[in-house]
Scaffold this motif. Structure first.
Motif, PDB file in Angstrom:
ATOM      1  N   ILE A  32       0.845  -1.206   0.000  1.00  0.00           N
ATOM      2  CA  ILE A  32       0.000   0.000   0.000  1.00  0.00           C
ATOM      3  C   ILE A  32       0.872   1.245   0.000  1.00  0.00           C
ATOM      4  CG2 ILE A  32      -1.646   1.330   1.354  1.00  0.00           C
ATOM      5  CD1 ILE A  32      -2.855  -1.290   2.306  1.00  0.00           C
ATOM      6  N   SER A  33       1.923   1.219   0.820  1.00  0.00           N
ATOM      7  CA  SER A  33       2.824   2.371   0.905  1.00  0.00           C
ATOM      8  C   SER A  33       3.509   2.637  -0.433  1.00  0.00           C
ATOM      9  CB  SER A  33       3.864   2.130   1.995  1.00  0.00           C
ATOM     10  OG  SER A  33       4.764   3.202   2.079  1.00  0.00           O
ATOM     11  N   ARG A  36       1.062   4.143  -2.942  1.00  0.00           N
ATOM     12  CA  ARG A  36       0.775   5.557  -2.700  1.00  0.00           C
ATOM     13  C   ARG A  36       1.936   6.441  -3.127  1.00  0.00           C
ATOM     14  NH1 ARG A  36      -3.644   6.784   0.110  1.00  0.00           N
ATOM     15  NH2 ARG A  36      -4.905   5.027   0.794  1.00  0.00           N
ATOM     16  N   ASP A  98      -5.669  -1.602  -0.799  1.00  0.00           N
ATOM     17  CA  ASP A  98      -6.385  -1.376   0.453  1.00  0.00           C
ATOM     18  C   ASP A  98      -7.497  -2.401   0.635  1.00  0.00           C
ATOM     19  OD1 ASP A  98      -5.770   1.695   1.638  1.00  0.00           O
ATOM     20  OD2 ASP A  98      -5.210   1.337  -0.444  1.00  0.00           O
ATOM     21  N   TYR A 257      -1.601   0.890   9.645  1.00  0.00           N
ATOM     22  CA  TYR A 257      -2.384   1.257   8.464  1.00  0.00           C
ATOM     23  C   TYR A 257      -2.769   2.737   8.512  1.00  0.00           C
ATOM     24  CZ  TYR A 257      -6.211   1.543   5.125  1.00  0.00           C
ATOM     25  OH  TYR A 257      -7.015   1.935   4.085  1.00  0.00           O
ATOM     26  N   THR A 261      -1.630   5.450   5.618  1.00  0.00           N
ATOM     27  CA  THR A 261      -2.659   6.019   4.741  1.00  0.00           C
ATOM     28  C   THR A 261      -3.181   7.365   5.215  1.00  0.00           C
ATOM     29  OG1 THR A 261      -4.410   4.870   5.955  1.00  0.00           O
ATOM     30  CG2 THR A 261      -3.386   3.702   4.100  1.00  0.00           C
TER      31      THR A 261
END
Length: 723
Positions: A32-33, A36, A98, A257, A261
């Motif tokens: 996820i990181s 992004r 996500d 998380y 985010t």
């Protein structure tokens, strides 16, 4: 320490598959990181554009990051499955990573929840069993002590381990067990202490009346139930720790998380966890309190401090004294070895005329201690590796909590034995006889026998010194191995009997001790043991005892467990017995016929044993395993170690063929030296076998989530099987 390492270090290894996969969830967060970071510029652009035209509905949608719902599957006995709906943000377009993260998170939570509910159900049922057992024990106390009270005519002369008065006991029994007729159908399940009692139990059932119980029966029942309560308390502790670690893992991962985010999703998810059975259930804590209250009341005379101390597992503390003594004795051993080498070369003892006499009479005596030392050393190495790779060997072997020896204690005992042996060897290095009497010094010639007596005295010493609990555990297991078909076979008995099969030369050395000091002329350093037919027969019998013990163990398990593999295993050991007998006859008789028989029988049993070692005991060579030709689960990440171990095991299995085929005629090695060397290589092979054998047993426990053993209960109903 990072939480991931803390979780790995504190989790119950046998339950590791039931814990939340924290490592995998962290990997998803990294994805996820990274996602992004790749979309950083478009996100900034959309954020800027949103300032000019985003409506209020989008703002509310962004505030509601997730929504956790409970979906009840049809015809399911488990908790409803949890499904998290992830709301896509207009800023990043809604990353698929996500959604994937919350999908896996829900699966992990449901897995933990189901396992926890299952285990709580198990401990609740066990609590009911223990409650019935406690009721029966109270009734038995009344039954045993009431006649004594009537005979003595004084209630105060009866001493019971229960602090309640007799009236209180009677009230409890009436309230909890009902009428006394209930007790008439209860039988006591207490294993016999001695061999004679065990034989009677196997041959025929006892004819003792249901109501004829002695004080000794009561005490043994109390001890068995006390151990069951201690084990149950430990079981509750493991379950409580399981819940706590998983709750912390979910909290940590959700906070990570939120940090990655910049959203506030953790509050909603953690609130759901707190309201779930995992977060709100209080059964385990209530059982903790009830167990402590019952145990303190009935097993520690109301002394809460003493009762709780007995219930809680004892953690072994590393003592600096052990490490210090280990260093001192190891240094002494090295110095003595150097001293012996210098003495041999300086005095040219190898070329001395008495060298052959020394090798035939003194060397076999001291080789016994060399075999014992090497086996202890290898077991110490195994213990270190098992602890290093978090194999729960105390549980597998069945040690009582806190009584198992660590690798430092084992090395300490081994180094102490080496110092005593090396000092004794120095006393016997003089090959010269007294010219006046043509005799050796009697005192120095008795040193090996004295050393054996010292070891026996220490082993059977009844006082609480030199690790008494471990010594008695070894004695008990050895006794059960000798009388294998009578006593129930456990893993510790199997493991010990396998160790003894690798100590054939040690048993023969003990036999030589008896012959040398009993019938030989030890003052002149001579013997005629090999000239005795009785000695030859005993030479065979002594060697096959450990293998025959394993045959009987396998046969008992075959009849009890109806497992055909145990029948094949008994044939394996039986083939070894046949090969050993023929090979020994060849050593005495020689001749081409016996050589062919010895070579063929030894070859067959070597192939049979090698296959069983690798495939059955180690669980390796599985074609369809995740690790090709090994097995699915491995403790050591480097797979080459397992293939090397397989090759080494095969080579060391073939070593004993050297003595059969006469490949050992090396001019620089005496035959007794070669025999001792082959015996040492077999002990080395057994040490390697031990690690992988216990590793396989460990993964079998992990597969079945076996983290503890249920202690046998003292009472059972007449129409039921043993509890």
């Amino acid at each position: 320490m990072k939480f991931g390492k803390e979780l790995a270090s504190q989790m119950v290894q046998e339950w590791q598959e039931a814990y939340v996969d924290y490592k995998h969830l962290k990997k998803l967060l990294k994805n996820i990181s990274k996602s992004r970071q790749r979309n950083a510029f478009p996100t900034l652009y959309r954020s800027f554009s949103g300032l000019t035209g985003r409506d209020s509905r989008m703002m509310r949608s962004e505030d509601e990051v997730i929504s956790v719902n409970q979906v009840q599957p049809e015809r399911s006995e488990n908790d409803g499955l949890h499904q998290t709906i992830f709301f896509k943000s207009p800023e990043d377009g809604g990353e698929a990573s996500d959604s994937r993260f919350f999908e896996i998170l829900d699966e992990e939570f449901d897995k933990v929840l189901r396992f926890y509910k299952e285990k709580v159900k198990e401990v609740t049922l066990r609590a009911e069993e223990l409650s019935k057992q406690m009721d029966t024990l109270i009734a038995l106390r009344i039954q045993v002590y009431e006649p004594l009270t009537e005979r003595n005519g004084n209630h105060h002369e009866v001493k019971s381990s229960n602090p309640e008065t007799e009236e209180d006991l009677t009230m409890n029994v009436v309230q909890e067990t009902g009428t006394s007729s209930h007790r008439d159908h209860v039988k006591i399940n207490i294993e016999p202490n001695g061999l004679l009692a065990a034989l009677k139990r196997v041959i025929k059932s006892t004819k003792k009346s249901d109501l004829a119980f002695s004080i000794e029966d009561l005490r043994r029942a109390e001890e068995k139930l006390r151990r069951a309560f201690v084990e149950y308390y430990r079981q509750l502790g493991l379950l409580k720790r399981y819940r706590s670690l998983n709750m912390s893992a979910f909290s940590k991962i959700m906070k990570k998380y939120d940090k990655i985010t910049s959203r506030s999703a953790s509050d909603s998810y953690l609130q759901m966890i707190d309201k779930s059975y995992l977060g709100s259930s209080d059964e385990v804590n209530k059982l903790f309190g009830r167990v402590e209250t019952t145990f303190v009341k009935h097993f520690s005379n109301g002394n809460r401090r003493k009762g709780v101390k007995l219930l809680k597992p004892r953690n072994k503390m590393e003592r600096h004294r052990t490490t210090f003594l280990l260093g001192v004795l190891t240094g002494c051993s090295v110095a003595l070895v150097v001293g012996i080498i210098v003495a041999i070369h300086a005095r040219r003892l190898i070329q001395h005329d008495g060298g052959e006499q020394y090798m035939n009479n003194i060397f076999p005596l001291y080789s016994l201690f060399g075999f014992i030392f090497l086996h202890m050393f290898m077991y110490g190495v195994n213990t270190y590796l098992w602890r290093r790779f978090r194999v729960n060997y105390p549980f597998i072997f069945g040690y009582r909590s806190g009584t198992e020896l660590g690798f430092r204690e084992i090395f300490l005992l081994a180094s102490a034995l080496s110092v005593l042996t090396l000092v004794a060897v120095l006393s016997n290095l003089d090959m010269e006889m007294d010219p006046r009497t043509q005799r050796f010094q009697t005192l120095t010639e008795l040193v090996p026998a004295g050393l054996v007596m010292v070891l026996l005295v220490i082993t059977f010493c009844p006082f609480n010194i030199i690790y008494r609990s471990s010594r008695f555990f070894l004695i008990q297991c050895t006794w059960h191995c000798i009388f294998a078909p009578i006593y129930k076979v456990t893993f510790s008995h199997i493991f010990l009997a396998d160790q003894l099969t690798s100590q054939v030369q040690a048993f023969r050395s003990l036999q030589f001790y008896i012959c040398y000091y009993g019938w030989g002329d030890f003052k002149r350093r001579s013997n005629r043991c090999l000239e005795s037919k009785v000695y030859e027969i005993l030479y065979i019998v002594v060697a096959i005892i450990p293998f025959w013990s394993r045959v009987l163990q396998c046969l008992r398990r075959l009849f009890e467990e109806k497992d055909l593999k145990q029948g094949l295993n008994s044939l394996k050991y039986l083939s070894t017995v046949v090969a050993l007998v023929i090979r020994t006859i060849y050593d005495f008789r020689r001749g081409m016929f016996w050589k062919i028989m010895a070579a063929s029988s030894s070859g067959v049993t070597t192939v049979f044993n090698t296959y069983w070692d690798i495939v059955m005991d180690w669980g390796l060579l599985q074609k369809k395993a995740r690790n090709p030709w090994l097995r699915d689960e491995l403790l050591i990440s480097n797979r080459a170690v397992y293939f090397v171990a397989i090759v080494v095991n095969i080579l060391l299995r073939l070593v004993w063929m050297q003595l059969v085929l006469d490949f050992n005629e090396a001019p620089f090695l005496h035959r007794r030296t070669m025999i001792a060397l082959v015996a040492c290589l077999e002990i080395l092979r057994r040490g390697i076998w031990n690690f992988f054998r216990l590793e396989n047993e460990h993964f079998n426990n992990v597969e079945k989530y076996r983290a503890f053993k249920l202690s046998p209960l003292p009472f059972y109903q007449e129409d039921e099987k043993f509890v």
